[in-house]
Motif scaffolding. Sequence first.
Motif, PDB file in Angstrom:
ATOM      1  N   LYS A 266       0.837  -1.354   0.011  1.00  0.00           N
ATOM      2  CA  LYS A 266       0.094   0.078  -0.097  1.00  0.00           C
ATOM      3  C   LYS A 266       1.025   1.387  -0.038  1.00  0.00           C
ATOM      4  CE  LYS A 266      -3.933  -2.027   2.689  1.00  0.00           C
ATOM      5  NZ  LYS A 266      -4.893  -1.890   3.739  1.00  0.00           N
TER       6      LYS A 266
ATOM      7  N   GLU B 153      -2.257  -1.284  -3.801  1.00  0.00           N
ATOM      8  CA  GLU B 153      -2.984  -0.066  -3.699  1.00  0.00           C
ATOM      9  C   GLU B 153      -2.111   1.015  -3.707  1.00  0.00           C
ATOM     10  OE1 GLU B 153      -5.564  -0.232  -0.141  1.00  0.00           O
ATOM     11  OE2 GLU B 153      -6.621  -1.862  -0.978  1.00  0.00           O
TER      12      GLU B 153
ATOM     13  N   SER C  46      -6.728  -6.920  -4.979  1.00  0.00           N
ATOM     14  CA  SER C  46      -6.983  -5.608  -5.080  1.00  0.00           C
ATOM     15  C   SER C  46      -5.740  -4.747  -5.874  1.00  0.00           C
ATOM     16  CB  SER C  46      -7.338  -4.923  -3.531  1.00  0.00           C
ATOM     17  OG  SER C  46      -7.198  -3.784  -3.518  1.00  0.00           O
ATOM     18  N   CYS C  47      -6.280  -3.685  -6.826  1.00  0.00           N
ATOM     19  CA  CYS C  47      -5.095  -3.341  -7.574  1.00  0.00           C
ATOM     20  C   CYS C  47      -5.780  -2.167  -7.870  1.00  0.00           C
ATOM     21  CB  CYS C  47      -4.464  -4.272  -8.700  1.00  0.00           C
ATOM     22  SG  CYS C  47      -5.919  -4.881  -9.792  1.00  0.00           S
ATOM     23  N   ASP C  48      -4.580  -0.992  -8.475  1.00  0.00           N
ATOM     24  CA  ASP C  48      -4.955   0.202  -9.071  1.00  0.00           C
ATOM     25  C   ASP C  48      -4.592   0.138 -10.445  1.00  0.00           C
ATOM     26  OD1 ASP C  48      -5.877   1.340  -6.768  1.00  0.00           O
ATOM     27  OD2 ASP C  48      -3.973   2.015  -6.068  1.00  0.00           O
TER      28      ASP C  48
ATOM     29  N   ASP D 197      -9.467   0.085  -8.939  1.00  0.00           N
ATOM     30  CA  ASP D 197      -9.584   1.242  -9.062  1.00  0.00           C
ATOM     31  C   ASP D 197      -8.779   2.050 -10.201  1.00  0.00           C
ATOM     32  OD1 ASP D 197     -10.258   3.709  -7.997  1.00  0.00           O
ATOM     33  OD2 ASP D 197      -8.790   3.835  -6.444  1.00  0.00           O
TER      34      ASP D 197
ATOM     35  N   ARG E 147     -12.310  -0.234   2.666  1.00  0.00           N
ATOM     36  CA  ARG E 147     -10.903  -0.034   2.541  1.00  0.00           C
ATOM     37  C   ARG E 147     -10.409   0.562   3.986  1.00  0.00           C
ATOM     38  NH1 ARG E 147      -8.859   0.593  -2.934  1.00  0.00           N
ATOM     39  NH2 ARG E 147      -7.718   2.079  -2.430  1.00  0.00           N
TER      40      ARG E 147
END
Length: 523
Positions: A353, A381, A404-406, A431, A519
């Motif tokens: 993160k 993230e 979970s990833c951007d 995201d 989140r």
Amino acid sequence: MAMTLPTECWQEILKNVPIEDKKTLKSCLMVNRSMCKIIIPILWSNPFRYLQSSPHDQPMPSRINEQDEIIKMKINQKKLINVYISCMDYKSIDILNNNKIEIINRDKSIMFDYPSMLRELQYDIICESSSSWLYQELQLIKEFKVTTEDLEHNSKTREFKKLLLTRELCKMFMKSSTLIMNLTLSYYVPFVDMSFTPKDFFLINKLPGAEKSLKNLKKFKCSLLIDQWKEITKDLTKICGINGSLETLELKCIGEPSVEWIDDKSFINICELIKRQRSLKHIKLNCCGKYCNIAKAISSLSSQIDNIKSLEFVHLKFNSNNSNNSYLYNDKDNNFPLNFISKCKKLNTLIFKDCDELLDYNIFTTNDTPWFNHLTKLVFEDTSISPFNITKIISFCNKLKELSCDLGEEIDFLPEFALSLPITLKHLTIDAVEININILQQFLENIKATLETLNFPAWICRSFTDQHLYIICDKLKNSLKRLDLDLMSPENQQHNVSFESIEYARKEIEVVNIESYFRYDSW
């Protein structure tokens, strides 16, 4: 009613009841006296847990009376502290009275030795509860007209009293409980005067009985200001017990460290602590800037490659070409600091993160490294790693359940990205800067996994319309159990999602949440 099973059998059975399930445990409590004696130690292993109530854990309708819930929680905190004060020895009572913390009308009819049952010591929660116990004193101060100087003095005095009461409570726990399993040290200075940082209050290991009480510690979480960290690290190995029994270690530093802290040697104690553990399984390092030397602890994680199950890095910068972070790069062995990950045989959770320069590291290249065989959760993230490289990583993870990833501005890559998602995936958070209807439709059509939860954070939700919601319902309504959309954040008022479409989605999907708590990460 007589007990038909031996006590030991009931103890084993009740181990399967989640300790957070207070309702079930209290029901068992009322069965008979024998069952009561079994349940009481479970409930009092960490009674402070039942006082915590975060708004992030509740949906919107339950927040209407949030203020009432806070008041109720503070009343319960005060009641709990009253019980513990009734268990205090006269020496501690005298210390409190001598510092104008008046202890009167103690309940002497206590049925159990409650302090001896404590297994989880959370310093910050005890601090907060002590503050609630002292709340009446603050109310009396507010009834009189006082100057700003008086208020500042009263604030400092009350803060000292809170820490003193907390210390005496901790002293009692260390003396009475011979088996503290979990320890959390977390404290924040609540007023502007940063000179008031009573470091000695945090040195739990210096309290009588601490060596015996903490010797088999399993979990240690520490979140402190920089100056407090420098003091704590001197005694870190003593605080965390002498038997090397830690299984979980979470470290967080708060503040803005100066460049001089790079040369501070306090990180050596952190490395020593990690190396001493026999089976360290869960590790989280949360840094406070590029000069934070908690990051140096990464160099010692290779000593735990046979044990590590989860790794989490927050606010770390892995740029080996940056002189400020040169301590993360080992020129002698030509190794990058994260290369040890490929040797972790049991790793199932890997989280980054707000970490930069991950592209420099060649730890995800082959599918024959042991950690790929066990990875079930992967999080990127606010990192600099590209969606293309994330695709390469997850293509090797044949047991991945949570991702979970951007994607940043790589929106057009989303349909291709969906093709790389393993069929085992159940929980997905995506995201990006934005997402149009056509891309979303292609993305969902290309997903072969049977998703149960889908999360879209605030940034990507800014581009959402009713049509986005209808497409999600159409494509995933047969499998999706929960949909999270961050539509209520103050900075996210650009979306065009109507309440009508939200209500429609709630008829198709079991849970549709429009808050952002999923989140939320307090650590």
